[in-house]
Design a protein around this motif. Sequence first.
Motif, short mmCIF file in Angstrom:
data_model
loop_
_atom_site.label_atom_id
_atom_site.label_comp_id
_atom_site.label_asym_id
_atom_site.label_seq_id
_atom_site.Cartn_x
_atom_site.Cartn_y
_atom_site.Cartn_z
N SER A 92 64.63 -5.99 -51.34
CA SER A 92 63.88 -4.54 -51.61
C SER A 92 64.86 -3.65 -52.27
O SER A 92 66.02 -3.97 -51.99
N GLU A 93 64.58 -2.66 -52.79
CA GLU A 93 65.28 -1.93 -53.70
C GLU A 93 65.94 -0.90 -52.76
O GLU A 93 66.31 0.15 -53.36
N SER A 94 65.74 -0.85 -51.46
CA SER A 94 66.14 0.29 -50.57
C SER A 94 67.62 0.46 -50.72
O SER A 94 68.45 -0.39 -51.14
N GLN A 95 68.11 1.48 -50.24
CA GLN A 95 69.57 2.08 -50.43
C GLN A 95 70.51 1.38 -49.85
O GLN A 95 71.73 0.96 -50.27
N TRP B 170 69.89 -1.84 -47.07
CA TRP B 170 69.12 -2.61 -46.39
C TRP B 170 69.64 -3.30 -44.95
O TRP B 170 69.14 -3.22 -43.94
N SER C 283 74.34 -4.50 -49.79
CA SER C 283 73.73 -3.51 -50.65
C SER C 283 74.95 -2.69 -51.29
O SER C 283 76.21 -2.82 -51.16
#
Lengths: 578, 188
Positions: free
Chosen positions: A340-343, A345, A482
């Motif tokens: 996912s594109e979370s800052q 992960w 990330s």
Amino acid sequence: MCTWVKLYLQHLLWLLDSITTHTVMLVTPALLFHRNKVLNEITKKATHRGAQPSCCTQCLQGASFRRLGNTLSEYFYLLWIWHKALKIIGAEFGTSVLSYFVFLKWLLNFNLFSFLMNFGFITIPQFLAAEPNNLSFTGLELFTGAGYFQQTVLYYGFYTNATISKIENGPSYNMQLAYIFTVGIYFVICFLILLFSMAKSFCRNFLNVQAYSGNASKLLCTWDFSITNEKAVKLKQKNLSTQIKVQTTEGTKLMFLRIAIHLFAWAASLGTAVAACTGVYFLSINNLKVRPRVWALLPSLPCVGPAVDAVTVLDFRNIILKMSIVGILCYYWLNIVAASESQCWETLVGQDVYRLVLVDFIFCLLGSFFGEFLRRIIGTTVCVSLGLPEFDIGRNVLDLIYAQTLTWIGILFSPLLPGIQMIAFSIVFFVKKVSLMKNCQPPCKVWRTAQMTTSFMFLLFCPSLVGVLSVIGVTVWRLKPSEGCGPFRGLSSMYAAVSEWIQTLESYTASKWVVWIYHNLITSELFFFILSGIVLIFAYLYWQIIRGRKTMTKLLRKQIINVSLAFSYIFCIIWLLC
Amino acid sequence: MHQCRLILWNIVLVYENINDSTKSLSLCLRLFYRYRDLAPQLVPLDYRGRPAVTLPYGLIASMPELKDNPFRQRIAEVFSERGDGNMTLDDFLDMFSVLSEMAPRDLKAYYAFKIYDFNNDDYICKSDLEKTVNKLTRNELTPEEVSLACDKVIYEADVDNDGKLSLEDFQHMILRAPDFLSTFHIRI
């Protein structure tokens, strides 16, 4: 608590007294110079002969090693508290229940070791290069793990990727390498420790043992000398007499009934397991976390006749359910959260694991409350025929193994998690002990302690550690860290830190051997192929030797019987002739 | 300070002479104090002259670790010097070091065999087994059931077919009972 403090002080006073009044000098010659010749001879024979199983532990059990180990462990005065607690538990409930607490203490030591490793090698250097924390602390963070804790050393995201050096041109500390090597070496040490403990335990408890322990060993070898409570002794004597009575009259009808009950229980549990797993998967996709504890409400088999085989008590259905839930959660984290594109992960996964550990701890305490306290209230007031509950060793040990699995998964994403788990385990130890003393009765079922302990170690090794190693392997080799946080930001994978380091080493002539080892031994498939081949050959050789020895034993037994029969025939003939 | 060093040297010298790996200094001191607590007026603090102090069986059997054990009388008889249950300090130390977790399996098997051998003839015969079963079940079984159970035990464990169990038969049986090491154990 007061009794322990009193005993601790008493022991300290004894020792001080002996040193100050020179009692040690007065007494030790008499204490330690032995005059019992039989004891001497047997001890000498036992330590010199290779009578114990010929595993490689023989060399580890040299007399001086053991003496040193015994002395060291006795002089850890902090262990005195555990010693007294274990003695009281063993005295009232026997070695079977004691094995749970010994296992818990062992896991506590394990977590202490991992906490010290992580704290020493990763967290302390990070304190030197820490960024200030701008978030505010409200009490809610203890339950969610988010908020203020996100910017602390608790999670992966806070660690720097820089090379820390406080002094100009002084020694520097490469955080990336430190992180990956600490976690890697910790898991290698865990693997080796568990492998050797399991092998030693297996050698001692399974290799020479019959499949079914007969009457002889039941009568002569299983009386528990550590039980010193009058009521517990009477209960055990009653159980033994019932067992002997039943064994002289047992028929086949009872066995079929037992098998039918077990099959039904298995079918019901597998169905529940599949339903729970699907539920967890869909709920976590929708970002809701629910921990189904339905299986915990399934009552364990009551004391149905004393001849119930204890091995079936270990709920394999529990293991399957828990491991499948952990597997699904790992799949969710590695495939969905990581992509996912979370800052950050890794920090999100770390927070998830923290919350799971906390919830598991709360459920453990609640399980104790409902399963033992309320059950005792019900058994003594409302429904007196039920009686006091028994301590469910199998279920409790599986809870411990589950908690340890979660800790192992979380080490990479939250390095201080073993410390939290240590505190949780200590609280669980005391709560379980108090609950046991006040609410439970001694077990009536036969519990093969030594073999069960080996099974627990095996469970800790095989689905648990091996599964965690594969999850960690996938994370380190395949997943992209990330971009904005953590010690591996900007790299293509966590392992790339090591390959980049090897590349920088290639330019130094002094460390060419390291590069050579890396290219030819660690990354080459041929080396591991040859190594596995050698290990398999040795395993096959040992297996054949054991088979040969078993055949020899059978032949020798037959010979003994034949010779004794021959002698009795000869005496008969001589008597007839005379 | 000089005295402390003397004491430490003494401990080191004595410790190096231990020829029995089942004992440790801390355990021995603890056991000495437990022995002394049973009868402080009889047991002196100064053991250099090897005083001949023997505690009667009644005091030994009143210890909380032994008072509810059905085999306490046999344990005291086996470890006492004259076989009457009255124990000197040496006997007391032997007893608890054999019953500790550091004692090897052979040693425990040897003494367990002697405990179950009620008539001291170096064999566990049927009468010994019957007495053992009665102690284990608190005399709740009928004589026929006891006899049947003993016959089963002898049938299973007797390797040389002489109708009684020798030390080798017993040790062979112990090898196949992995729980023995943890159950034949008293914590002190």
